[in-house]
Design a protein around this motif. Structure first.
Motif, PDB file in Angstrom:
ATOM      1  N   THR A 291     -53.471  -8.032  94.154  1.00 51.38           N
ATOM      2  CA  THR A 291     -52.795  -8.864  95.143  1.00 51.38           C
ATOM      3  C   THR A 291     -53.814  -9.601  96.008  1.00 51.38           C
ATOM      4  N   VAL A 292     -53.363 -10.684  96.621  1.00 52.21           N
ATOM      5  CA  VAL A 292     -54.263 -11.516  97.417  1.00 52.21           C
ATOM      6  C   VAL A 292     -54.721 -10.754  98.652  1.00 52.21           C
ATOM      7  N   PRO A 293     -56.027 -10.709  98.918  1.00 45.68           N
ATOM      8  CA  PRO A 293     -56.533  -9.996 100.096  1.00 45.68           C
ATOM      9  C   PRO A 293     -55.979 -10.613 101.385  1.00 45.68           C
ATOM     10  N   THR A 294     -55.786  -9.772 102.371  1.00 46.87           N
ATOM     11  CA  THR A 294     -55.226 -10.229 103.649  1.00 46.87           C
ATOM     12  C   THR A 294     -56.083 -11.311 104.282  1.00 46.87           C
ATOM     13  N   ALA A 295     -57.402 -11.157 104.203  1.00 42.40           N
ATOM     14  CA  ALA A 295     -58.295 -12.147 104.820  1.00 42.40           C
ATOM     15  C   ALA A 295     -58.096 -13.528 104.216  1.00 42.40           C
ATOM     16  N   LEU A 296     -57.766 -13.565 102.925  1.00 39.73           N
ATOM     17  CA  LEU A 296     -57.539 -14.842 102.273  1.00 39.73           C
ATOM     18  C   LEU A 296     -56.152 -15.381 102.612  1.00 39.73           C
ATOM     19  N   LEU A 297     -55.183 -14.510 102.692  1.00 36.75           N
ATOM     20  CA  LEU A 297     -53.831 -14.939 103.055  1.00 36.75           C
ATOM     21  C   LEU A 297     -53.785 -15.532 104.462  1.00 36.75           C
ATOM     22  N   ASP A 298     -54.621 -15.009 105.345  1.00 41.67           N
ATOM     23  CA  ASP A 298     -54.627 -15.453 106.740  1.00 41.67           C
ATOM     24  C   ASP A 298     -55.642 -16.562 107.007  1.00 41.67           C
ATOM     25  N   HIS A 299     -56.194 -17.157 105.964  1.00 38.20           N
ATOM     26  CA  HIS A 299     -57.220 -18.171 106.178  1.00 38.20           C
ATOM     27  C   HIS A 299     -56.628 -19.360 106.934  1.00 38.20           C
ATOM     28  N   PRO A 300     -57.330 -19.861 107.940  1.00 36.59           N
ATOM     29  CA  PRO A 300     -56.748 -20.924 108.781  1.00 36.59           C
ATOM     30  C   PRO A 300     -56.595 -22.275 108.077  1.00 36.59           C
ATOM     31  N   ARG A 301     -57.362 -22.517 107.004  1.00 40.17           N
ATOM     32  CA  ARG A 301     -57.312 -23.843 106.381  1.00 40.17           C
ATOM     33  C   ARG A 301     -56.590 -23.884 105.046  1.00 40.17           C
ATOM     34  N   TYR A 302     -56.497 -22.758 104.348  1.00 37.73           N
ATOM     35  CA  TYR A 302     -55.963 -22.780 102.997  1.00 37.73           C
ATOM     36  C   TYR A 302     -54.778 -21.834 102.844  1.00 37.73           C
ATOM     37  N   ARG A 303     -53.759 -22.320 102.163  1.00 38.10           N
ATOM     38  CA  ARG A 303     -52.580 -21.511 101.869  1.00 38.10           C
ATOM     39  C   ARG A 303     -52.598 -21.169 100.378  1.00 38.10           C
ATOM     40  N   ILE A 304     -52.600 -19.883 100.061  1.00 37.70           N
ATOM     41  CA  ILE A 304     -52.640 -19.433  98.677  1.00 37.70           C
ATOM     42  C   ILE A 304     -51.266 -19.613  98.034  1.00 37.70           C
ATOM     43  N   ILE A 305     -51.248 -20.193  96.847  1.00 42.81           N
ATOM     44  CA  ILE A 305     -49.995 -20.388  96.116  1.00 42.81           C
ATOM     45  C   ILE A 305     -49.829 -19.352  95.017  1.00 42.81           C
ATOM     46  N   ARG A 306     -50.844 -19.192  94.175  1.00 48.20           N
ATOM     47  CA  ARG A 306     -50.749 -18.212  93.094  1.00 48.20           C
ATOM     48  C   ARG A 306     -52.130 -17.967  92.505  1.00 48.20           C
ATOM     49  N   GLN A 307     -52.256 -16.848  91.794  1.00 45.61           N
ATOM     50  CA  GLN A 307     -53.498 -16.548  91.091  1.00 45.61           C
ATOM     51  C   GLN A 307     -53.463 -17.248  89.744  1.00 45.61           C
ATOM     52  N   LEU A 308     -54.554 -17.952  89.420  1.00 42.74           N
ATOM     53  CA  LEU A 308     -54.637 -18.671  88.154  1.00 42.74           C
ATOM     54  C   LEU A 308     -55.287 -17.830  87.061  1.00 42.74           C
ATOM     55  N   GLY A 309     -56.214 -16.971  87.437  1.00 42.92           N
ATOM     56  CA  GLY A 309     -56.895 -16.163  86.440  1.00 42.92           C
ATOM     57  C   GLY A 309     -58.084 -15.452  87.040  1.00 42.92           C
ATOM     58  N   GLN A 310     -58.761 -14.656  86.210  1.00 47.36           N
ATOM     59  CA  GLN A 310     -59.935 -13.935  86.682  1.00 47.36           C
ATOM     60  C   GLN A 310     -60.916 -13.762  85.548  1.00 47.36           C
ATOM     61  N   GLY A 311     -62.185 -13.629  85.917  1.00 46.65           N
ATOM     62  CA  GLY A 311     -63.240 -13.462  84.924  1.00 46.65           C
ATOM     63  C   GLY A 311     -64.406 -12.727  85.527  1.00 46.65           C
TER      64      GLY A 311
END
Length: 649
Positions: free
Chosen positions: A84-104
């Motif tokens: 799941t998306v980390p809280t720090a990223l969810l609360d970022h003041p400039r960017y809104r997370i929409i979905r995870q695209l992938g990982q590597g």
């Protein structure tokens, strides 16, 4: 461990076993033997390490073996970089997370949106494993600065480097498209024209980077994205070298660096396996050659074996000849692949610009080869090809000739190609009639112009008078490419050859097919669920409009938009157009120069009088470019048949 009575392997066999170069049956046999033989174990301890083999072993743990696509099992995010998306990223003041695209191997990629600018972006969160010391963080920022200096249509733009808590991430251009490895997985080997076009575009991006002193070091199909308009974008410039440097031991960076080999085993240049620090742009060209091989063959040059065996293959063996895999690849294209994949860098093309020039005759949409073979390569419409832009240089002025316009295939072109044998062989009378019509309609000047010998290749702008009427229908589903042409929603071509759309608000898809001035556009469909409209997007001269059925939650039908008025208020409005779910319907648009008629199940529903100049699309049906298209608003729908019949040009 006991001494075995079986015959001992030879010294050469033990050395090959130690270095991992034995075939699987021999490896298993010797492994079983040494498991019970102290003598052979002692011999193994005396075998010296081969520096090249060590470097190849290092290469087999690639820094990024391709992102795990969305839909694949995702580990829970209790550990360092997954879930799941980390809280720090969810609360970022400039960017809104929409979905995870992938990982590597390098981290996780999210689709996001800049909150203020409302611009879609991709956030690549760098693995904490790569950011474990201050030196690595500094290297990350240096590489991001270098990547930010690259500005080219064939390179994904790097916008920003940010931090959320203790996580570092790169803000990149969001690409709505498909990677070339995914494209081949869905379509198998690509037509020669399309494979060469995509690699030619990638070479243009590499040339831009080369002129600015940058080498990618991990070119592969996974890192080449094709947008919905057919443009190739190179991913991860700057991150490759950063990842390699960050994997070095902070206590002894020099020793670790000697055995660092960056890249992906399936696509790695021999010199890159030996010493990645000395690999230059020609290593990228080798990887580009492997990529072209992959697009044409449907698999990597050395598809079998371990990662170690694949890298060793690049160093010592030749892949299976493309001529053994396909019989439709021109010898010149095979020669280009072989030169790109030469073992010695000196035997390859020396710059990406040379690759572009070599591929132009086979990858340019307007080339003679493209025109000769387009009718036999229908898997991806030629309109999904992009023409590489000529970059200006100090000794070469910026220019773009008319021959560089991407070619779109018209229905009349398809009809001419389809009936070419009939016209030229047993249909001599028909051929004479067509010849008279062509000469009469196009005039003496056109008939005598050798550049117009193939009328099927003329664009709409170049045709001034309509050719003969034809009753041949063109199947547009067979020419559709949902991964590339989807504008909104989820679309796919089913195993039965039908086009299916999931229920999504505003779901729409472009049909990359240039119609003539007058044509009939017929769609047979079944709305499986939902209560909203089904739409046919059509072209009328310079105008683009929609024939809407059961729209606005008011059961309205008609043509949108006329002089800015939707079907609620314009003259084509029809009330009580109620579609029953589960029932098959046939809708048809008949486009003429001064009139458009819309039919449902053979009954005239609406008529528009005009030349199309006052027709526009509603905002909810907006398409990225002028195109035929389909829409299914929040309605699960199956399109059984989508076809077009040219009437005149």
């Amino acid at each position: 461990m006991n001494e075995t009575n079986a015959t001992h392997p030879t010294q050469a066999e033990l050395e090959s076993f130690f270095h991992g170069t034995l075939a699987e049956p021999d490896r298993q046999r010797i492994e079983d033997h040494i498991g019970q033989c102290d003598t052979c174990c002692d011999v193994l301890r005396t075998i010296p390490h081969d520096p090249l083999v060590e470097r190849i072993h290092a290469a087999t743990s690639s820094i990024d073996d391709g992102l795990t696509p969305v839909g694949s099992p995702t580990p829970s995010f209790q550990d360092e970089d997954a879930g799941t998306v980390p809280t720090a990223l969810l609360d970022h003041p400039r960017y809104r997370i929409i979905r995870q695209l992938g990982q590597g191997g390098m981290g996780i990629v999210y689709q996001a949106e800049h909150k203020l600018m409302e611009r879609p972006v991709a956030l690549k969160v760098i693995s904490s494993r790569l950011m474990k010391n201050e030196l690595a963080v500094e290297r990350f920022h240096q590489e991001v600065k270098a990547a930010a200096k690259l500005s080219h249509r064939n390179i994904v733009a790097a916008y920003d480097a940010e931090q959320a808590g203790d996580m570092h991430f790169l803000v990149m251009e969001y690409i709505d498209g498909i990677s070339l490895d995914q494209l081949v997985a869905r379509r198998k080997p690509l037509p020669v024209l399309h494979a060469c076009n995509y690699v030619m575009q990638a070479a243009q991006g590499l040339q831009h980077a080369y002129e600015r002193g940058t080498v990618h070091r991990d070119i592969k199909p996974h890192n080449l994205m094709r947008t919905s308009r057919g443009t190739i974008k190179i991913l991860d410039f700057g991150l490759a070298r950063f990842a390699t440097q960050s994997e070095q031991s902070p206590d002894d960076p020099g020793l670790t660096a000697d055995f660092t080999a960056l890249g992906t085993p399936d696509y790695m240049a021999p010199e890159q396996a030996r010493d990645s620090k000395r690999a230059d742009i020609r290593a990228d060209l080798y990887s580009l050659g492997c990529t072209l091989y992959f697009l044409l063959a449907g698999h990597a040059p050395f598809p079998e074996g371990t990662a170690f065996e694949k890298v060793l293959g690049h160093c010592e063996r030749q892949p299976r000849p493309l001529s053994d895999i396909r019989d439709d690849i021109p010898p010149q294209v095979i020669a280009i692949v072989e030169k790109l994949m030469a073992k010695s860098p000196d035997d390859r093309y020396q710059t990406p610009a040379e690759v572009v020039e070599a591929l132009k005759p086979y990858g340019h949409p307007d080339s003679a080869y493209a025109n000769d073979t387009a009718a036999t390569q229908p898997s991806i419409p030629n309109s999904m090809l992009s023409v590489p832009k000529v970059e200006p240089s100090p000794d070469r002025p910026s220019q773009r000739s008319s021959s560089q316009r991407p070619a779109k295939v018209s229905p009349f072109s398809m009809w001419v190609r389809k009936n070419r044998l009939l016209i030229g062989g047993g249909g001599a009378v028909l051929g004479a009639i067509v010849a008279l019509l062509v000469l009469g309609n196009f005039g003496k000047d056109d008939a005598s112009d050798p550049s117009r010998s193939d009328l099927a290749e003329l664009t709409v702008q170049e045709r001034t008078t309509a050719p003969a009427t034809t009753d041949s229908w063109v199947n547009l589903i067979s020419l559709s490419d949902p991964p590339a042409n989807t504008v909104a929603g989820n679309w796919e071509v089913t195993s039965t050859g039908e086009l299916h759309a999931d229920a999504t608000p505003g779901a729409r898809i472009m049909l990359s097919f240039l119609p003539p001035r007058e044509y009939d556009f017929e769609v047979q469909f079944t709305r499986n669920s939902g209560t909203q409209s089904i739409a046919l997007h059509f072209l009328d001269g310079e105008g683009t409009a929609t024939f809407d059925l059961d729209g606005w939650s008011e059961n309205l039908g008609g043509i949108q938009n006329i002089d800015g008025e939707n079907i609620r208020t314009n003259p084509t409005r029809v009330d009580n157009v109620v579609l029953e779910n589960g029932r098959r319907y046939s809708a048809e648009i008949r486009v003429r120069r001064d009139q458009v008629q819309a039919f449902l199940d053979g009954q005239l529903l609406s008529t528009y009088e005009g030349d199309g100049s006052n027709l526009t699309l509603l905002e909810l049906w907006t398409l990225p470019e002028k195109s035929l298209g389909l829409g299914a608003y929040d309605s699960d729908t199956t399109f059984h048949q989508v076809r077009l019949r040219p009437v005149s040009n």
